[in-house]
Design a protein around this motif. Sequence first.
Motif, mmCIF file in Angstrom:
data_model
loop_
_atom_site.group_PDB
_atom_site.id
_atom_site.type_symbol
_atom_site.label_atom_id
_atom_site.label_comp_id
_atom_site.label_asym_id
_atom_site.label_seq_id
_atom_site.Cartn_x
_atom_site.Cartn_y
_atom_site.Cartn_z
ATOM 1 N N GLY A 76 0.832 -1.202 0.000
ATOM 2 C CA GLY A 76 0.000 0.000 0.000
ATOM 3 C C GLY A 76 0.865 1.249 0.000
ATOM 4 N N GLU A 77 1.859 1.251 0.872
ATOM 5 C CA GLU A 77 2.706 2.440 0.990
ATOM 6 C C GLU A 77 3.560 2.650 -0.251
ATOM 7 O OE1 GLU A 77 4.063 1.170 4.846
ATOM 8 O OE2 GLU A 77 2.951 2.790 5.831
ATOM 9 N N ASP A 78 3.947 1.547 -0.881
ATOM 10 C CA ASP A 78 4.694 1.654 -2.125
ATOM 11 C C ASP A 78 3.815 2.338 -3.200
ATOM 12 O OD1 ASP A 78 7.097 0.876 -3.651
ATOM 13 O OD2 ASP A 78 5.635 -0.249 -4.838
ATOM 14 N N TRP A 110 4.942 4.688 16.646
ATOM 15 C CA TRP A 110 5.816 5.467 15.740
ATOM 16 C C TRP A 110 5.115 5.674 14.392
ATOM 17 C CZ3 TRP A 110 7.903 2.385 11.565
ATOM 18 C CH2 TRP A 110 8.663 3.120 10.642
ATOM 19 N N HIS A 111 4.544 4.590 13.848
ATOM 20 C CA HIS A 111 3.865 4.689 12.566
ATOM 21 C C HIS A 111 2.690 5.670 12.672
ATOM 22 C CE1 HIS A 111 2.370 2.294 8.785
ATOM 23 N NE2 HIS A 111 2.323 3.595 8.617
ATOM 24 N N ALA A 112 1.935 5.557 13.766
ATOM 25 C CA ALA A 112 0.776 6.426 13.957
ATOM 26 C C ALA A 112 1.192 7.897 14.004
ATOM 27 C CB ALA A 112 0.033 6.037 15.236
ATOM 28 N N GLU A 162 3.750 9.349 12.657
ATOM 29 C CA GLU A 162 4.149 9.852 11.336
ATOM 30 C C GLU A 162 2.960 9.938 10.379
ATOM 31 O OE1 GLU A 162 7.757 7.839 10.004
ATOM 32 O OE2 GLU A 162 8.912 9.013 11.464
ATOM 33 N N GLU A 163 1.981 9.043 10.524
ATOM 34 C CA GLU A 163 0.783 9.152 9.684
ATOM 35 C C GLU A 163 0.046 10.455 9.987
ATOM 36 O OE1 GLU A 163 0.004 7.500 7.042
ATOM 37 O OE2 GLU A 163 1.702 6.176 7.371
ATOM 38 N N SER A 164 0.025 10.821 11.273
ATOM 39 C CA SER A 164 -0.614 12.078 11.639
ATOM 40 C C SER A 164 0.201 13.265 11.109
ATOM 41 C CB SER A 164 -0.791 12.151 13.158
ATOM 42 O OG SER A 164 -1.501 13.308 13.517
ATOM 43 N N GLN A 210 9.282 8.733 4.999
ATOM 44 C CA GLN A 210 8.531 8.098 6.083
ATOM 45 C C GLN A 210 7.843 6.820 5.600
ATOM 46 O OE1 GLN A 210 5.904 11.012 7.931
ATOM 47 N NE2 GLN A 210 7.561 11.807 9.212
ATOM 48 N N GLU A 211 7.175 6.901 4.448
ATOM 49 C CA GLU A 211 6.432 5.723 3.965
ATOM 50 C C GLU A 211 7.369 4.566 3.590
ATOM 51 O OE1 GLU A 211 3.619 5.529 4.840
ATOM 52 O OE2 GLU A 211 2.163 6.867 3.955
ATOM 53 N N VAL A 212 8.516 4.899 3.014
ATOM 54 C CA VAL A 212 9.475 3.840 2.663
ATOM 55 C C VAL A 212 9.947 3.137 3.942
ATOM 56 C CG1 VAL A 212 11.791 3.396 1.742
ATOM 57 C CG2 VAL A 212 10.194 4.859 0.464
ATOM 58 N N THR A 213 10.214 3.929 4.983
ATOM 59 C CA THR A 213 10.656 3.337 6.253
ATOM 60 C C THR A 213 9.540 2.501 6.882
ATOM 61 O OG1 THR A 213 11.953 5.353 6.527
ATOM 62 C CG2 THR A 213 11.905 3.857 8.389
ATOM 63 N N HIS A 214 8.303 2.984 6.817
ATOM 64 C CA HIS A 214 7.181 2.186 7.349
ATOM 65 C C HIS A 214 7.121 0.838 6.645
ATOM 66 C CE1 HIS A 214 4.882 6.191 8.255
ATOM 67 N NE2 HIS A 214 5.962 6.037 8.987
ATOM 68 N N GLY A 215 7.227 0.870 5.320
ATOM 69 C CA GLY A 215 7.144 -0.362 4.542
ATOM 70 C C GLY A 215 8.225 -1.341 4.980
HETATM 71 FE FE LIG Z 1 2.758 4.685 6.626
#
Ligand SMILES: [Fe+2]
Length: 285
Positions: free
Chosen positions: A51-53, A165-167, A169-171, A81-86
């Motif tokens: 999804g993040e990709d 942490w993910h939450a 950064e999503e905010s 941020q999204e790459v790190t989440h993935g």
């Molecule tokens: Fe994310």
Amino acid sequence: MAHPHPSDDRVIKTRRIKFNYPSGSMDKHYVQGDLVMSHVVAVLSAMFPEGEDFFVRSVRHFADDITDPVLRQQVAGFTGQEVTHGREHRALNERLQQMGYPTRRVDRDVKRGLAMQMRLFGPHYNLATTAALEHYTATLAEVLLTDPKAQELLGDGEVRSLLLWHALEESEHRAVAFDVFRATGGSERTRIWAMRRTTFFFTLSTIIHTLLSMLGDRATYNPIRTAKSFAALRHSPFLQRSVIRRLRAYNRPGFHPDDFDNTEILETWTAELFGKQGQLADHLR
Ligand SMILES: [Fe+2]
Ligand SMILES: [Fe+2]
């Protein structure tokens, strides 16, 4: 032009972070022993990397059309941020797979579904889909960050740390895809239509994957436990009316993510997690 939204001058930075799951046994039902929620969280975690990709690709498609320097910086922060989440969710997903959750199957299905979407729809529609899903992640993230009952569900292990942490950064980056969509001439009609369609497919696939995942878990075949766990969903902090209302607010013409103020959430949790004595300060590299 005056800045109508607080996120207009927000700096979004990529944190270099690493989580480590205990090498010993992790409780199979790691969400406070709850059957359904453990499967739901595993399914969502399995959906994130692909999804993040997709989010990153759909935003970067418009990177050269963005003239506002602040928004350009925000896109860079969002991407990092999204790459790190993935990457971090993939590590957790491997662990969940070993514990018996079918995260690889979910990953494959999401990948296939999004590839089909990319073939069928144009770049603006894909960006609108990203903005819609980012409204979901931001809403769920902010429930987690504001409702102590939601935090309680996570116990105190490394999964909790990853999700907090993910939450956060999503905010932090919740308005970036939305602002790129607007800045590149995306219409309200497309935005709202994409949200309606996204809601349908996202809800449906989360439910189907959760049920399939549960069928592969022996604990599901204890009817009393399963019935109790489903019944408990009614009191889930994530399924309250206020949350549904907040999700639906997106369908109103003129909506902007900053209609819900998150300044305090960000200040509190940045200090809590990454301040001098922050809970996750030692995870940063
Ligand atoms: Fe994310
Ligand atoms: Fe995001």
